[in-house]
Design a protein around this motif. Structure first.
Motif, PDB file in Angstrom:
ATOM      1  N   GLU A   1       0.824  -1.210   0.000  1.00 59.97           N
ATOM      2  CA  GLU A   1       0.000   0.000   0.000  1.00 59.97           C
ATOM      3  C   GLU A   1       0.857   1.258   0.000  1.00 59.97           C
ATOM      4  O   GLU A   1       0.553   2.235  -0.701  1.00 59.97           O
ATOM      5  CB  GLU A   1      -0.930  -0.003   1.207  1.00 59.97           C
ATOM      6  N   ARG A   2       1.948   1.251   0.755  1.00 61.99           N
ATOM      7  CA  ARG A   2       2.820   2.435   0.809  1.00 61.99           C
ATOM      8  C   ARG A   2       3.514   2.663  -0.533  1.00 61.99           C
ATOM      9  O   ARG A   2       3.668   3.798  -0.972  1.00 61.99           O
ATOM     10  CB  ARG A   2       3.868   2.288   1.915  1.00 61.99           C
ATOM     11  N   LEU A   3       3.930   1.582  -1.172  1.00 67.85           N
ATOM     12  CA  LEU A   3       4.558   1.716  -2.489  1.00 67.85           C
ATOM     13  C   LEU A   3       3.566   2.286  -3.506  1.00 67.85           C
ATOM     14  O   LEU A   3       3.885   3.210  -4.256  1.00 67.85           O
ATOM     15  CB  LEU A   3       5.089   0.367  -2.963  1.00 67.85           C
ATOM     16  N   LEU A   4       2.364   1.756  -3.523  1.00 67.77           N
ATOM     17  CA  LEU A   4       1.341   2.261  -4.436  1.00 67.77           C
ATOM     18  C   LEU A   4       1.037   3.732  -4.182  1.00 67.77           C
ATOM     19  O   LEU A   4       0.755   4.491  -5.114  1.00 67.77           O
ATOM     20  CB  LEU A   4       0.058   1.440  -4.290  1.00 67.77           C
ATOM     21  N   ALA A   5       1.098   4.139  -2.925  1.00 68.31           N
ATOM     22  CA  ALA A   5       0.774   5.520  -2.563  1.00 68.31           C
ATOM     23  C   ALA A   5       1.899   6.507  -2.852  1.00 68.31           C
ATOM     24  O   ALA A   5       1.717   7.716  -2.702  1.00 68.31           O
ATOM     25  CB  ALA A   5       0.394   5.596  -1.083  1.00 68.31           C
ATOM     26  N   GLY A   6       3.065   5.995  -3.261  1.00 59.91           N
ATOM     27  CA  GLY A   6       4.125   6.909  -3.668  1.00 59.91           C
ATOM     28  C   GLY A   6       5.443   6.776  -2.945  1.00 59.91           C
ATOM     29  O   GLY A   6       6.391   7.512  -3.241  1.00 59.91           O
ATOM     30  N   ALA A   7       5.537   5.854  -1.980  1.00 58.58           N
ATOM     31  CA  ALA A   7       6.815   5.642  -1.301  1.00 58.58           C
ATOM     32  C   ALA A   7       7.736   4.809  -2.187  1.00 58.58           C
ATOM     33  O   ALA A   7       7.322   3.799  -2.746  1.00 58.58           O
ATOM     34  CB  ALA A   7       6.607   4.937   0.027  1.00 58.58           C
ATOM     35  N   THR A   8       8.978   5.238  -2.313  1.00 57.63           N
ATOM     36  CA  THR A   8       9.985   4.438  -3.004  1.00 57.63           C
ATOM     37  C   THR A   8      10.603   3.428  -2.042  1.00 57.63           C
ATOM     38  O   THR A   8      10.969   2.322  -2.429  1.00 57.63           O
ATOM     39  CB  THR A   8      11.087   5.345  -3.577  1.00 57.63           C
ATOM     40  N   LEU A   9      10.704   3.828  -0.778  1.00 58.08           N
ATOM     41  CA  LEU A   9      11.245   2.972   0.273  1.00 58.08           C
ATOM     42  C   LEU A   9      10.256   2.923   1.431  1.00 58.08           C
ATOM     43  O   LEU A   9       9.519   3.887   1.683  1.00 58.08           O
ATOM     44  CB  LEU A   9      12.593   3.504   0.766  1.00 58.08           C
ATOM     45  N   VAL A  10      10.257   1.809   2.148  1.00 58.38           N
ATOM     46  CA  VAL A  10       9.362   1.609   3.287  1.00 58.38           C
ATOM     47  C   VAL A  10      10.194   1.090   4.455  1.00 58.38           C
ATOM     48  O   VAL A  10      11.138   0.317   4.256  1.00 58.38           O
ATOM     49  CB  VAL A  10       8.237   0.607   2.949  1.00 58.38           C
ATOM     50  N   GLN A  11       9.849   1.524   5.663  1.00 57.60           N
ATOM     51  CA  GLN A  11      10.580   1.083   6.849  1.00 57.60           C
ATOM     52  C   GLN A  11       9.629   0.504   7.890  1.00 57.60           C
ATOM     53  O   GLN A  11       8.460   0.878   7.965  1.00 57.60           O
ATOM     54  CB  GLN A  11      11.329   2.256   7.493  1.00 57.60           C
ATOM     55  N   GLY A  12      10.162  -0.399   8.694  1.00 57.56           N
ATOM     56  CA  GLY A  12       9.438  -0.942   9.841  1.00 57.56           C
ATOM     57  C   GLY A  12      10.339  -0.991  11.050  1.00 57.56           C
ATOM     58  O   GLY A  12      11.559  -0.897  10.931  1.00 57.56           O
ATOM     59  N   TYR A  13       9.744  -1.157  12.220  1.00 54.64           N
ATOM     60  CA  TYR A  13      10.484  -1.311  13.460  1.00 54.64           C
ATOM     61  C   TYR A  13       9.649  -2.113  14.454  1.00 54.64           C
ATOM     62  O   TYR A  13      10.006  -3.221  14.841  1.00 54.64           O
ATOM     63  CB  TYR A  13      10.880   0.055  14.025  1.00 54.64           C
ATOM     64  N   THR A  14       8.483  -1.579  14.820  1.00 57.32           N
ATOM     65  CA  THR A  14       7.658  -2.236  15.828  1.00 57.32           C
ATOM     66  C   THR A  14       7.296  -3.653  15.397  1.00 57.32           C
ATOM     67  O   THR A  14       7.226  -4.563  16.227  1.00 57.32           O
ATOM     68  CB  THR A  14       6.388  -1.407  16.096  1.00 57.32           C
ATOM     69  N   GLY A  15       7.080  -3.862  14.104  1.00 55.91           N
ATOM     70  CA  GLY A  15       6.775  -5.199  13.608  1.00 55.91           C
ATOM     71  C   GLY A  15       7.860  -6.205  13.924  1.00 55.91           C
ATOM     72  O   GLY A  15       7.574  -7.401  14.134  1.00 55.91           O
ATOM     73  N   LEU A  16       9.113  -5.759  13.958  1.00 60.65           N
ATOM     74  CA  LEU A  16      10.214  -6.657  14.283  1.00 60.65           C
ATOM     75  C   LEU A  16      10.083  -7.172  15.716  1.00 60.65           C
ATOM     76  O   LEU A  16      10.391  -8.334  15.999  1.00 60.65           O
ATOM     77  CB  LEU A  16      11.547  -5.931  14.096  1.00 60.65           C
ATOM     78  N   ILE A  17       9.605  -6.322  16.616  1.00 65.28           N
ATOM     79  CA  ILE A  17       9.441  -6.705  18.015  1.00 65.28           C
ATOM     80  C   ILE A  17       8.383  -7.795  18.147  1.00 65.28           C
ATOM     81  O   ILE A  17       8.550  -8.759  18.893  1.00 65.28           O
ATOM     82  CB  ILE A  17       9.049  -5.483  18.867  1.00 65.28           C
ATOM     83  N   TYR A  18       7.285  -7.652  17.421  1.00 67.94           N
ATOM     84  CA  TYR A  18       6.167  -8.582  17.561  1.00 67.94           C
ATOM     85  C   TYR A  18       6.252  -9.790  16.631  1.00 67.94           C
ATOM     86  O   TYR A  18       5.624 -10.815  16.904  1.00 67.94           O
ATOM     87  CB  TYR A  18       4.848  -7.837  17.334  1.00 67.94           C
ATOM     88  N   GLU A  19       7.008  -9.677  15.540  1.00 72.50           N
ATOM     89  CA  GLU A  19       7.073 -10.770  14.564  1.00 72.50           C
ATOM     90  C   GLU A  19       8.386 -11.542  14.581  1.00 72.50           C
ATOM     91  O   GLU A  19       8.456 -12.659  14.076  1.00 72.50           O
ATOM     92  CB  GLU A  19       6.830 -10.220  13.154  1.00 72.50           C
ATOM     93  N   GLY A  20       9.463 -10.951  15.109  1.00 69.57           N
ATOM     94  CA  GLY A  20      10.698 -11.688  15.242  1.00 69.57           C
ATOM     95  C   GLY A  20      11.674 -11.533  14.091  1.00 69.57           C
ATOM     96  O   GLY A  20      11.413 -10.845  13.105  1.00 69.57           O
ATOM     97  N   PRO A  21      12.820 -12.204  14.182  1.00 73.72           N
ATOM     98  CA  PRO A  21      13.938 -11.968  13.243  1.00 73.72           C
ATOM     99  C   PRO A  21      13.692 -12.416  11.813  1.00 73.72           C
ATOM    100  O   PRO A  21      14.413 -11.990  10.913  1.00 73.72           O
ATOM    101  CB  PRO A  21      15.087 -12.758  13.878  1.00 73.72           C
TER     102      PRO A  21
END
Length: 350
Positions: free
Chosen positions: A300-320
């Motif tokens: 969704e972020r790519l379609l909306a115009g982001a060339t790059l996307v970042q995450g952080y909190t998802g790493l805490i809840y989803e793991g390595p």
């Protein structure tokens, strides 16, 4: 398996203690280059369709790790080996500082969110520069996020940022000016265009050829988002990162002070991205962060115009294995929809 471990063990432990243990383990891993290379072979993005170029830098995947996890630039290489297309370290300040008193990191599992009031705890720009000079054993794109030292008065903020930029820009693939954390008093005031202009101009000069981006808050009024976009384009910045954590508590039960990240930030982060794209078009590279949990969010972020996307909190809840899983799913989705490259979908719904 990770979710079970998180629910039964990690969630019962102090959040910051778990974070520090994770950083130590990653640094330990980094001391064994053969293991880092093995992980990279197993988990790093390989699909040609995921490759993207932005501000002159080549990324193996558009999905990266946001600033805030690796505050001291101590484990960017092991994190890259987990599958992130790039790792943004920091926030780093010119001078070492301990950050705010503990406790200062809180999980909100029911909201898939985190509240932090860390306060830019880090060992300073000189220490980070020493780590960034180390030889890399795998391909790794590393962005460096810089902020204002807390004890430095606002009248000297420009010099403080410039000091960091001079040390760190030559060692970074891109540099980010963070004026949007809610955990340093007065920092967000620097987002006002009349104060932001001299700051960004000075840091851009100090950064030289290193691409410079600015990171903004989700709590900016729409007209201020527009103003920052225009300023960034006018000054020739490489892009804008949207957004940092929020001071809003809409949708969560906690009243702890600090910046809220995770799922509750999703809607506003997407709104700001769409507004930036509408205002700046393709004059700026847009990096979207905030509430990114799965491949649907990245798409969704790519379609909306982001060339790059970042995450952080998802790493805490989803793991390595989270970044590697998102990369595989994103590559499959591109194939399923008949796209040969992630570049083909950027901004299609903007």
């Amino acid at each position: 398996m990770y979710r079970l471990v998180f629910t039964q063990v990690l969630s019962r432990l102090d959040a910051e203690a778990v974070h520090h243990l994770t950083i130590r383990l990653l640094r330990l891993l980094g001391m064994f280059p053969p293991l880092v290379r093995l992980l990279h072979r197993l988990l790093a993005p390989r699909a040609e369709s995921l490759r993207v170029q932005a501000f002159g830098v080549h990324f193996a995947s558009p999905f990266g790790l946001a600033a805030g996890f690796d505050k001291d630039a101590g484990c960017a290489e092991p994190l890259s080996a987990l599958g992130f297309g790039y790792v943004e370290v920091g926030t780093i300040t010119a001078h070492a500082q301990p950050g705010n008193p503990r406790p200062r990191l809180f999980r909100l599992p029911e909201s898939r969110a985190i509240i932090n009031r860390m306060g830019f705890n880090n060992a300073g720009a000189a220490a980070a520069a020493k780590r960034l000079r180390r030889v890399r054993h795998i391909p790794a794109v590393v962005g460096v996020n810089i902020g204002k030292t807390k004890v430095v008065p606002e009248s000297e903020a420009v010099r403080d940022y410039v000091d960091s930029a001079r040390r760190l820009a030559p060692l970074a693939d891109y540099l980010v000016v963070n004026v949007s954390s809610p955990n340093t008093p007065g920092l967000r005031d620097l987002q006002a265009v009349d104060r932001l202009r001299p700051l960004l101009s000075a840091v851009k000069e100090a950064a030289g050829r290193t691409p410079l981006l600015v990171k903004i808050a989700p709590d900016l009024a729409d007209e201020d988002v527009d103003a920052v976009a225009e300023l960034a384009a006018e000054l020739g910045l490489a892009g804008v990162i949207a957004t940092n954590t929020t001071i809003s508590r809409e949708g969560v039960a906690s009243t702890e002070a600090g910046g809220l990240s995770g799922r509750p930030l999703k809607a506003r982060s997407l709104e700001v991205l769409r507004r930036l794209r509408q205002k700046a078009g393709d004059r700026l590279t847009l990096v979207s962060v905030g509430g990114v949990e799965d491949v649907d969010d990245v798409w969704e972020r790519l379609l909306a115009g982001a060339t790059l996307v970042q995450g952080y909190t998802g790493l805490i809840y989803e793991g390595p294995l989270w970044p590697s899983r998102i990369n595989r799913q994103l590559a499959r989705r591109l194939r399923r929809h008949g796209y040969g490259s992630v570049r083909e979908i950027v901004g299609r719904t903007a």
